[in-house]
Motif scaffolding. Structure first.
Motif, PDB file in Angstrom:
ATOM      1  N   LYS A  71       0.812  -1.210   0.000  1.00  0.00           N
ATOM      2  CA  LYS A  71       0.000   0.000   0.000  1.00  0.00           C
ATOM      3  C   LYS A  71       0.850   1.267   0.000  1.00  0.00           C
ATOM      4  N   GLU A  72       2.163   1.113  -0.126  1.00  0.00           N
ATOM      5  CA  GLU A  72       3.028   2.287  -0.043  1.00  0.00           C
ATOM      6  C   GLU A  72       2.902   3.178  -1.282  1.00  0.00           C
ATOM      7  N   ARG A  73       3.376   4.401  -1.134  1.00  0.00           N
ATOM      8  CA  ARG A  73       3.355   5.331  -2.267  1.00  0.00           C
ATOM      9  C   ARG A  73       4.248   4.784  -3.381  1.00  0.00           C
ATOM     10  N   TYR A  74       3.960   5.248  -4.580  1.00  0.00           N
ATOM     11  CA  TYR A  74       4.783   4.830  -5.715  1.00  0.00           C
ATOM     12  C   TYR A  74       5.239   6.045  -6.489  1.00  0.00           C
ATOM     13  N   VAL A  75       6.227   5.825  -7.338  1.00  0.00           N
ATOM     14  CA  VAL A  75       6.793   6.893  -8.139  1.00  0.00           C
ATOM     15  C   VAL A  75       6.780   6.447  -9.593  1.00  0.00           C
ATOM     16  N   ASP A  76       6.263   7.316 -10.455  1.00  0.00           N
ATOM     17  CA  ASP A  76       6.327   7.081 -11.891  1.00  0.00           C
ATOM     18  C   ASP A  76       7.556   7.787 -12.428  1.00  0.00           C
ATOM     19  N   LEU A  77       8.424   7.022 -13.075  1.00  0.00           N
ATOM     20  CA  LEU A  77       9.630   7.585 -13.689  1.00  0.00           C
ATOM     21  C   LEU A  77       9.387   7.670 -15.186  1.00  0.00           C
ATOM     22  N   TYR A  78       9.582   8.854 -15.754  1.00  0.00           N
ATOM     23  CA  TYR A  78       9.438   9.029 -17.199  1.00  0.00           C
ATOM     24  C   TYR A  78      10.836   9.040 -17.797  1.00  0.00           C
ATOM     25  N   LYS A  90       3.072   9.327  -6.391  1.00  0.00           N
ATOM     26  CA  LYS A  90       1.622   9.208  -6.264  1.00  0.00           C
ATOM     27  C   LYS A  90       1.295   8.433  -5.004  1.00  0.00           C
ATOM     28  N   LYS A  91       0.305   8.937  -4.295  1.00  0.00           N
ATOM     29  CA  LYS A  91      -0.183   8.239  -3.113  1.00  0.00           C
ATOM     30  C   LYS A  91      -1.533   7.642  -3.479  1.00  0.00           C
ATOM     31  N   PRO A  92      -1.621   6.305  -3.508  1.00  0.00           N
ATOM     32  CA  PRO A  92      -2.896   5.682  -3.874  1.00  0.00           C
ATOM     33  C   PRO A  92      -4.012   6.071  -2.906  1.00  0.00           C
ATOM     34  N   LYS A  93      -5.187   6.345  -3.461  1.00  0.00           N
ATOM     35  CA  LYS A  93      -6.356   6.641  -2.628  1.00  0.00           C
ATOM     36  C   LYS A  93      -6.997   5.340  -2.170  1.00  0.00           C
ATOM     37  N   GLY A  94      -7.114   4.408  -3.092  1.00  0.00           N
ATOM     38  CA  GLY A  94      -7.738   3.123  -2.800  1.00  0.00           C
ATOM     39  C   GLY A  94      -6.768   1.991  -3.047  1.00  0.00           C
ATOM     40  N   GLY A  95      -7.172   0.800  -2.661  1.00  0.00           N
ATOM     41  CA  GLY A  95      -6.298  -0.361  -2.727  1.00  0.00           C
ATOM     42  C   GLY A  95      -5.704  -0.668  -4.083  1.00  0.00           C
TER      43      GLY A  95
END
Length: 167
Positions: A71-78, A90-95
């Motif tokens: 459930k941890e935050r994730y990072v999008d790398l471009y 990005k911090k997910p709002k839902g599962g």
């Protein structure tokens, strides 16, 4: 895997094999369950819920993925070329938001770890353009898009992300 960290993922051909896997493996819950090619994810919190959801999947007769879930935050790398040009947390709002790219976005500094992961993944996949999604703390690659959407990235970074690729 070329030294690229990824979550535990089991690909099974049927509900029967998935049920057997739940019996044999020491799987930690919650897990993510989905059929091949689907972004719709089910998140059972225990073995009983998983078995119930697998029963519902039986009618689809498609391969199933059972994945380690965080459930941890994730990072999008471009990545353009083999260089990480933008990093968006990005911090997910839902599962299941991590699978759909949803959540509150914020541009973040490109850390050395992000540069190394982005470059390694792009080089391994032999691509000049990618959006690589990683778990922020664990640094595990959870998704790679070779045809990324730039609209949200441009809104978050306030830059012409698509123009970077055209250089």
């Amino acid at each position: 895997q070329e030294g690229i960290e990824v979550p535990e993922i089991y690909h099974v051909e049927s509900v029967k094999f998935a049920t057997n896997l739940l019996e044999m493996e020491n799987i930690e819950f919650p897990i993510a369950m989905r059929t091949a090619g689907s972004l719709d994810v089910m998140l059972p919190n225990n073995k009983k819920e998983a078995e119930s959801m697998l029963s519902a999947l039986k009618t689809l007769k498609e391969p199933i993925y059972l994945e380690e879930f965080s459930k941890e935050r994730y990072v999008d790398l471009y990545v353009f070329g083999n260089t990480v040009e933008y990093a968006i947390r990005k911090k997910p709002k839902g599962g299941s938001d991590i699978y759909k790219g949803r959540g509150k976005s914020k541009r973040v500094r490109i850390k050395n770890a992000y540069k190394q992961i982005g470059s390694k993944v792009a080089t391994t996949l032999k691509t000049d353009l990618a959006r690589i999604r990683i778990l922020e703390k664990q640094k595990k690659v959870v998704d790679v898009s070779l045809c990324p959407h730039f609209k949200k990235a441009m809104k978050t970074t306030k830059k012409g992300v698509d123009k970077e690729f055209m250089k």
